[in-house]
Design an enzyme around this catalytic site. Structure first.
Site, short mmCIF file in Angstrom:
data_model
loop_
_atom_site.label_atom_id
_atom_site.label_comp_id
_atom_site.label_asym_id
_atom_site.label_seq_id
_atom_site.Cartn_x
_atom_site.Cartn_y
_atom_site.Cartn_z
N GLU A 53 0.84 -1.20 0.00
CA GLU A 53 0.00 0.00 0.00
C GLU A 53 0.87 1.25 0.00
OE1 GLU A 53 -0.03 -2.60 1.93
OE2 GLU A 53 -2.04 -3.21 2.55
N CYS A 80 -2.41 -3.95 6.89
CA CYS A 80 -2.02 -4.34 8.25
C CYS A 80 -2.50 -3.33 9.30
CB CYS A 80 -0.51 -4.57 8.35
SG CYS A 80 0.48 -3.11 8.04
N ALA A 159 11.11 -35.89 -10.28
CA ALA A 159 10.96 -36.07 -11.73
C ALA A 159 10.94 -37.56 -11.99
CB ALA A 159 12.14 -35.43 -12.45
N ASP A 204 24.32 -38.21 -5.87
CA ASP A 204 24.27 -37.06 -6.79
C ASP A 204 25.32 -36.00 -6.45
OD1 ASP A 204 22.12 -38.37 -7.75
OD2 ASP A 204 20.67 -36.75 -7.45
#
Ligand code: AOF
Ligand code: ZN
Length: 343
Positions: A53, A80, A159, A204
């Protein structure tokens, strides 16, 4: 109020620009509109700095300043109420004599929690709430979890190949393509901490940093209950803030902390430590065993599965997406398909 959704959507776009810089605060955007024209807009850019804001009001051109007392302020989150790192935005709105405020989400922070809406209404400001509320909650899902559950938002990521493997057994295996690599590093930049288990750390030798996208790297966290990670591993190079969950080593570390958590119940203990250090998004990058412990414990908020069309034939099986998961987003990146589930 017919135009409200488009300006709230603009607030969300602005808010998103704070991703990776504002946590554990929410991403917030604000837009000041006079007579169908945006005269000022802003967002919360960095943790501890000005709220959305304030930036929206500051952005108004000198010539447009007299219009502020006739403008409408759109905010993705209730302004707020409290003196935090900055003065209360609700007081700024009253000082600027803004007559109308349109809000998406009420702020769940107990220091705010509807009090600003009440204060504005008591002062005669016209307040409209709950515009695109569900979209706002999705945008700030990490913040809502952080405030309401007092723990970080847990994102599980893996993945998998077309035939459902996440790697060949015992060797580092590239599954997804280059576009996804960049996306993964963006996800890292937007996380506060990133975790791998011991097997992944060993096979890894990951760096767990963000080197393929803008912005920061998260806190690195690795499980090492039996002190198996070699001193030569990237995770022990002390190059970034790192927590090793396991026995302490003798060398002099500046950025690396050894945390002795018992292997039983380590997930809630870690989440508590992350909460206390104000880290609100945990990305769990594997491997299968570690991911499975989070799904078994029911301690997850989001799952991101990267599906590659190639087949591996054999290897370590991918974790199972729990029944409670609900598909929220699906998109392609190169040959890969990314699916985002929440609960
Ligand atoms: C707003 N506009 O742009 C943001 C808000 O420590 P502080 O002062 O930055 O306050 C953080 C709290 O303020 C945060 O937990 C949330 O309740 C609210 N965030 N509020 O009016 C903003 N970022
Ligand atoms: Zn504020």
């Amino acid at each position: 109020m017919l135009d409200a959704p488009q300006y709230i959507l603009r607030c969300f776009q602005l808010a998103r620009l704070g991703a990776g810089s504002v946590s554990p605060n929410p991403m917030v955007g604000a837009v000041l509109v006079y007579d169908g024209r945006i005269i000022g807009e802003g967002w919360h850019r960095r943790y501890g700095e000005a709220h959305a804001e304030v930036n929206a009001v500051r952005a108004v051109a000198q010539a447009d300043r007299p219009l502020i007392p006739q403008a409408t302020l759109y905010c993705s989150l209730e302004p707020c109420f409290h003196h935090g790192k900055t003065p209360p935005c609700v007081d700024l709105i009253l000082e600027q004599k803004i007559p109308r405020v349109v809000i998406s989400n009420t702020d769940p922070n107990p220091l705010v929690a509807g009090q600003s809406i009440q204060k504005l209404r008591n002062a005669g400001v016209e307040v409209t709430t709950n515009i695109l509320e569900a979209e706002g909650q999705y945008l700030n899902r990490a913040f809502f979890t952080w405030i309401l559950k007092k723990r970080p938002y847990v994102v599980l990521k893996w993945a998998q190949s077309d035939d459902g493997f996440i790697a060949r057994t015992g060797e580092q295996t590239a599954i997804s393509g280059p576009l996804v690599q960049r996306l993964l590093h963006r996800w890292r930049s937007e996380s506060d901490a990133i975790l791998v288990g011991t097997t992944t750390a060993l096979t890894d030798n990951p760096r767990l940093d963000n080197r393929r996208y803008f912005g920061r790297s998260p806190l690195r966290v690795a499980l090492d209950f039996k002190a198996k990670i070699p001193d030569s591993a990237f995770l022990l190079d002390d190059s970034l803030p790192t927590w090793i969950l396991g026995p302490a080593r003798s060398s002099n570390f500046r950025n690396t902390i050894f945390i002795n958590i018992t292997p039983e119940n380590w997930i809630p203990a870690l989440l508590q430590q992350l909460y206390e250090s104000k880290r609100s998004i945990l990305l769990v990058e594997g491997g299968a065993n570690t991911l499975g412990q989070f799904t078994d414990a029911g301690l997850w908020d989001e799952i991101r599965v990267i599906q590659n069309p190639r087949r591996l034939g054999a290897g370590i099986g991918a974790p199972v997406v729990p029944a409670a998961a609900r598909l929220r987003e699906e998109f392609a990146a190169g040959d890969d398909t990314i699916r985002i589930f929440t609960r």
